[in-house]
Design a protein around this motif. Sequence first.
Motif, PDB file in Angstrom:
ATOM      1  N   ASP A  43       0.847  -1.185   0.000  1.00 43.97           N
ATOM      2  CA  ASP A  43       0.000   0.000   0.000  1.00 43.97           C
ATOM      3  C   ASP A  43       0.891   1.246   0.000  1.00 43.97           C
ATOM      4  N   GLU A  44       0.622   2.169  -0.907  1.00 41.41           N
ATOM      5  CA  GLU A  44       1.523   3.303  -1.103  1.00 41.41           C
ATOM      6  C   GLU A  44       1.673   4.175   0.145  1.00 41.41           C
ATOM      7  N   ARG A  45       0.583   4.442   0.820  1.00 47.16           N
ATOM      8  CA  ARG A  45       0.647   5.296   2.014  1.00 47.16           C
ATOM      9  C   ARG A  45       1.465   4.628   3.113  1.00 47.16           C
ATOM     10  N   LYS A  46       1.241   3.332   3.317  1.00 48.15           N
ATOM     11  CA  LYS A  46       1.990   2.614   4.343  1.00 48.15           C
ATOM     12  C   LYS A  46       3.454   2.433   3.943  1.00 48.15           C
ATOM     13  N   LEU A  72       9.261   3.758   4.751  1.00 48.36           N
ATOM     14  CA  LEU A  72      10.519   4.309   4.254  1.00 48.36           C
ATOM     15  C   LEU A  72      10.932   5.529   5.076  1.00 48.36           C
ATOM     16  N   HIS A  73       9.950   6.317   5.513  1.00 46.78           N
ATOM     17  CA  HIS A  73      10.239   7.498   6.329  1.00 46.78           C
ATOM     18  C   HIS A  73      10.866   7.088   7.662  1.00 46.78           C
ATOM     19  N   LEU A  86      16.013   6.023  -3.325  1.00 47.44           N
ATOM     20  CA  LEU A  86      15.381   4.713  -3.454  1.00 47.44           C
ATOM     21  C   LEU A  86      15.482   4.197  -4.884  1.00 47.44           C
ATOM     22  N   GLU A  87      16.035   2.983  -5.023  1.00 49.76           N
ATOM     23  CA  GLU A  87      16.014   2.270  -6.289  1.00 49.76           C
ATOM     24  C   GLU A  87      14.804   1.343  -6.285  1.00 49.76           C
ATOM     25  N   ILE A  88      13.980   1.453  -7.307  1.00 51.17           N
ATOM     26  CA  ILE A  88      12.759   0.646  -7.379  1.00 51.17           C
ATOM     27  C   ILE A  88      12.880  -0.322  -8.546  1.00 51.17           C
ATOM     28  N   LEU A 142       6.269   9.203  -3.181  1.00 49.11           N
ATOM     29  CA  LEU A 142       6.691   8.731  -1.863  1.00 49.11           C
ATOM     30  C   LEU A 142       7.305   9.842  -1.003  1.00 49.11           C
ATOM     31  N   LYS A 143       7.679  10.962  -1.645  1.00 51.60           N
ATOM     32  CA  LYS A 143       8.207  12.128  -0.913  1.00 51.60           C
ATOM     33  C   LYS A 143       9.314  11.712   0.059  1.00 51.60           C
TER      34      LYS A 143
END
Length: 395
Positions: A334-337, A342-343, A350-352, A368-369
Amino acid sequence: MDRSELLELLSPEGLRLLDALPEWDASADIVRIVSDLRKAGHPPDLVATVLSQAKLRKKAAAKFGDFARGMLFTEAGLEQATRLRVAALHAGRFARAGLGHVADLGCGIGGDAMALAALDLEVTAVDVDEVTATIASYNLAPFERATVLVARAEDVDLTSVDAAYLDPARRTTGHENTARITRPEDYTPSLDFALGLAERMPVGVKLGPGFDRDLIPADAEAQWVSVDGQLVETGLWFGPLARQEVHRSALLLDRGGSAELTGVGDSDDVEVGERGDYLYEPNGAVIRARLIGDLARRLNARMLSAGIAYLTSDEARETPFATCFRVLDTLPSDERKLRAALHVRGIGALEIKKRGVDVDPAALRTRLKLKGTASATIVMTREAGRHVTLLVERV
């Protein structure tokens, strides 16, 4: 570059000026350089042409090394030109097969023809474009047994040659700002012509790395070549140029040497299994050659998910054919989680990596800021069919 610009470049003044220029430096004051050359009495069109050539020579060093300093290029010709190291391997096939006279049909700027001629093979290099053929003639001038013709590949008399090599043009007509062609029937010469020729004589064909595998003839040796981790070409080889019992090959070249994985055909994938402590990402050449199963058996690894080119195992084994990662953690998909996870870790770079999921890594990285001083790698993929995001590090 048009015909008049080429003629001016090939004049004694043009070649002297080009060779007198220092190596191209993108950080240099180009405006001042142009002004100085103009003040010295050189025509503005010639100044623009030689500076363009100096820039192309600098760029070409990645493919041709020190040879680039004495060569001429077009932007489109350099884009499609074979790296000299790969061209030498192509030429070696013809030499080992005892094929003394090779027609390079669609020679471009002459990279492959140079490699053939360097092995003292007789070479007839052909290109339909007059400017490109003239540049090939300049690049091949040091080789006495090389001849350049301006002609369509389909119109060349091949009765006196032993074999043919084709690198069909896969970009629209022109010398710069060309567009990629995707339909094989629109190649110059066409794929049908190349494959028809292969029914009559020994032939090698260079194609793009993403070439449709369904179009590969059953009697061809298909080889995918990777240079420094970048998949650069598909090669099809016929007759004595093809190796017996090799129908699929993944050839990897880097500064450390070369490595090759071969098979008599596509290999069957291994079974999907539980994720281990390590994840393997096969090289693109291995994936395109469909030799993932053979690689998995070498590594005692299993598939992470059916149809997705990630392997997993309980131990790390060294291999040139895949990048090995240690799995550190499972993160939320989930993007928000994921942003929160990561924070907490202070990850700012970040390498994705992703396979089997519909994600735009660049856009996701923006959303992802990221903040922090740490760097990390995540793998977004499927595990036994389910979406998963893994925090990993290279072994």
